[in-house]
Write an enzyme that holds these catalytic residues in place. Structure first.
Site, PDB file in Angstrom:
ATOM      1  N   ARG A  13      12.789  31.231  40.918  1.00  0.00           N
ATOM      2  CA  ARG A  13      12.654  30.553  39.618  1.00  0.00           C
ATOM      3  C   ARG A  13      11.619  29.430  39.715  1.00  0.00           C
ATOM      4  O   ARG A  13      10.521  29.552  39.206  1.00  0.00           O
ATOM      5  CB  ARG A  13      14.029  30.016  39.170  1.00  0.00           C
ATOM      6  CG  ARG A  13      14.111  29.708  37.686  1.00  0.00           C
ATOM      7  CD  ARG A  13      13.613  28.332  37.328  1.00  0.00           C
ATOM      8  NE  ARG A  13      14.294  27.262  38.067  1.00  0.00           N
ATOM      9  CZ  ARG A  13      13.846  26.022  38.112  1.00  0.00           C
ATOM     10  NH1 ARG A  13      12.747  25.677  37.497  1.00  0.00           N
ATOM     11  NH2 ARG A  13      14.501  25.102  38.805  1.00  0.00           N
ATOM     12  N   ASP A  14      11.941  28.373  40.448  1.00  0.00           N
ATOM     13  CA  ASP A  14      11.043  27.213  40.489  1.00  0.00           C
ATOM     14  C   ASP A  14       9.728  27.569  41.172  1.00  0.00           C
ATOM     15  O   ASP A  14       8.657  27.118  40.765  1.00  0.00           O
ATOM     16  CB  ASP A  14      11.728  26.061  41.235  1.00  0.00           C
ATOM     17  CG  ASP A  14      11.302  24.696  40.727  1.00  0.00           C
ATOM     18  OD1 ASP A  14      10.399  24.632  39.873  1.00  0.00           O
ATOM     19  OD2 ASP A  14      11.859  23.688  41.186  1.00  0.00           O
ATOM     20  N   HIS A 210      18.509  18.760  43.736  1.00  0.00           N
ATOM     21  CA  HIS A 210      17.328  19.624  43.662  1.00  0.00           C
ATOM     22  C   HIS A 210      16.139  18.745  44.045  1.00  0.00           C
ATOM     23  O   HIS A 210      15.807  17.810  43.326  1.00  0.00           O
ATOM     24  CB  HIS A 210      17.200  20.145  42.226  1.00  0.00           C
ATOM     25  CG  HIS A 210      15.964  20.937  41.946  1.00  0.00           C
ATOM     26  ND1 HIS A 210      15.933  22.315  42.041  1.00  0.00           N
ATOM     27  CD2 HIS A 210      14.712  20.560  41.572  1.00  0.00           C
ATOM     28  CE1 HIS A 210      14.714  22.750  41.720  1.00  0.00           C
ATOM     29  NE2 HIS A 210      13.957  21.703  41.437  1.00  0.00           N
ATOM     30  N   HIS A 212      12.136  18.023  45.640  1.00  0.00           N
ATOM     31  CA  HIS A 212      10.770  18.498  45.864  1.00  0.00           C
ATOM     32  C   HIS A 212      10.177  17.725  47.030  1.00  0.00           C
ATOM     33  O   HIS A 212      10.648  16.650  47.385  1.00  0.00           O
ATOM     34  CB  HIS A 212       9.927  18.315  44.598  1.00  0.00           C
ATOM     35  CG  HIS A 212      10.167  19.390  43.572  1.00  0.00           C
ATOM     36  ND1 HIS A 212       9.192  20.255  43.169  1.00  0.00           N
ATOM     37  CD2 HIS A 212      11.279  19.751  42.895  1.00  0.00           C
ATOM     38  CE1 HIS A 212       9.682  21.099  42.271  1.00  0.00           C
ATOM     39  NE2 HIS A 212      10.957  20.815  42.078  1.00  0.00           N
ATOM     40  N   CYS A 243       2.285  22.089  44.825  1.00  0.00           N
ATOM     41  CA  CYS A 243       2.136  21.067  43.794  1.00  0.00           C
ATOM     42  C   CYS A 243       0.666  21.020  43.439  1.00  0.00           C
ATOM     43  O   CYS A 243      -0.161  20.751  44.300  1.00  0.00           O
ATOM     44  CB  CYS A 243       2.611  19.712  44.302  1.00  0.00           C
ATOM     45  SG  CYS A 243       2.268  18.392  43.115  1.00  0.00           S
ATOM     46  N   ASN A 252       9.306  22.952  46.234  1.00  0.00           N
ATOM     47  CA  ASN A 252      10.648  22.523  46.637  1.00  0.00           C
ATOM     48  C   ASN A 252      10.660  22.332  48.152  1.00  0.00           C
ATOM     49  O   ASN A 252       9.738  22.735  48.848  1.00  0.00           O
ATOM     50  CB  ASN A 252      11.675  23.604  46.278  1.00  0.00           C
ATOM     51  CG  ASN A 252      11.718  23.871  44.791  1.00  0.00           C
ATOM     52  OD1 ASN A 252      11.231  24.894  44.334  1.00  0.00           O
ATOM     53  ND2 ASN A 252      12.288  22.965  44.042  1.00  0.00           N
TER      54      ASN A 252
HETATM   55 ZN    ZN Z   1      12.021  21.810  40.603  1.00  0.00          ZN
END
Ligand code: ZN
Length: 308
Positions: A13-14, A210, A212, A243, A252
């Site tokens: 997902r991310d 969660h 990063h 990023c 992540n």
């Molecule tokens: Zn995220």
């Protein structure tokens, strides 16, 4: 099998939503199956948003229906609103996360909603879930995104995070999670937020974070979270997504490095690290132009490495 720390794989997902190539549905299924076979017991496999917004995740319903067939796997999905939650529940997701941006500017830009409007949406979601029969009712989590700072507003006051999380819990969500969407967080900030939210809402309402790794603080923050008794940590295989503003930084925290840290500390994750590292080859073959991160896969396992 019970584990000390549950790692929730969010790469599908991310990670995938942050890159432009689109992974084919059978490749996603192969990834999920391989990581499940390596011992992963929770995976966030997509997001129920319109395909026009995130074409990378347009097959989320199909992917969820596949994943729920795997024994013992908690299948999670993101949903920005009631409509997405209904889709997630209809397709059998076990856990649904609604992102609630602590920065109102970010919330308006991303979801086109004020804080009051997101809270109203959360109320509608809780109402809808209350009418579902129990066996079809997913666990409902609200993710406190940009809780550590926002790329649009800058610092996000901690009292605001405490206040909004308390309002979400009062509306009846199962749990809230702390999300460092922007990689602004540091360990002491995380500690203050965890203590503050638990003090207001009860420890059982905050079990996941969660994180990063935009500024290299991911594992330091993860360690602080674990020491505070947080038991669910999101991570992505190969840290995919990266990023766009920080070349060389993973998105992540990297699942492989997190498993290594936890298992070497004697905390079980249920994940076979060697098997997990092999899953990278599937992802690499499917997305040859996407950079995969991680120190442990590059360095290899130390001689005498033993899982917890
Ligand atoms: Zn995220």
């Amino acid at each position: 099998m019970t584990v000390d720390v549950l790692i929730s794989e969010v790469g599908l997902r991310d990670g995938l939503q942050s890159i432009s190539p689109i992974m084919r549905t059978p490749d996603k299924q192969a990834w999920i199956a391989a990581q499940h076979a390596a011992g992963c017991r929770e995976m966030e496999v997509g997001s129920f948003v319109p395909a026009s917004l995130l074409p990378q995740l347009a097959d989320t319903a199909e992917v969820v229906r596949y994943a729920v067939g795997l024994e013992g796997l908690c299948v999670a999905a993101l949903a920005p609103n009631l409509r997405g939650l209904q889709d997630a529940a209809a397709n059998g997701a076990h856990k649904v996360t609604l992102p609630f941006s602590m920065s109102e500017t970010h919330s308006l830009k991303n979801l086109n909603k004020t804080h009051a409007q997101v809270l109203a949406e959360i109320r509608d979601c809780v109402g809808y879930l209350g009418e579902l029969p129990e066996h079809r009712r997913p666990q409902f989590e609200v993710s406190l995104s940009t809780a550590f700072g926002c790329t649009l507003e800058g610092p996000v006051p901690e009292y605001r995070v405490l206040n909004l999380s308390e309002q979400a819990v009062e509306l009846g969500v199962d749990e809230v999670s702390l999300s460092d969407t922007t990689g602004y967080g540091n360990p002491r900030q995380l500690k203050r937020l965890v203590h503050g939210i638990r003090g207001n809402c009860g420890a059982e309402k905050l079990r996941g974070v969660h994180l990063h790794n935009t500024r290299g603080q991911g594992l330091a923050n993860a360690l602080m979270a674990v020491e505070l008794g947080i038991t669910t940590l999101d991570a992505s295989l190969g840290g995919i997504g990266g990023c766009p503003f920080a070349p060389g930084a993973s998105g992540n925290i990297v699942t492989e490095d997190l498993v290594f840290m936890l298992e070497s500390m004697g905390l079980s994750t249920g994940i076979d690290l060697a098997a997990l590292i092999e899953v990278r080859e599937l992802v690499r073959a499917s997305l040859p132009d996407v950079e995969l991160f991680g120190f442990t896969p590059d360095a290899g396992l130390p001689i005498g490495y033993r899982a917890a």
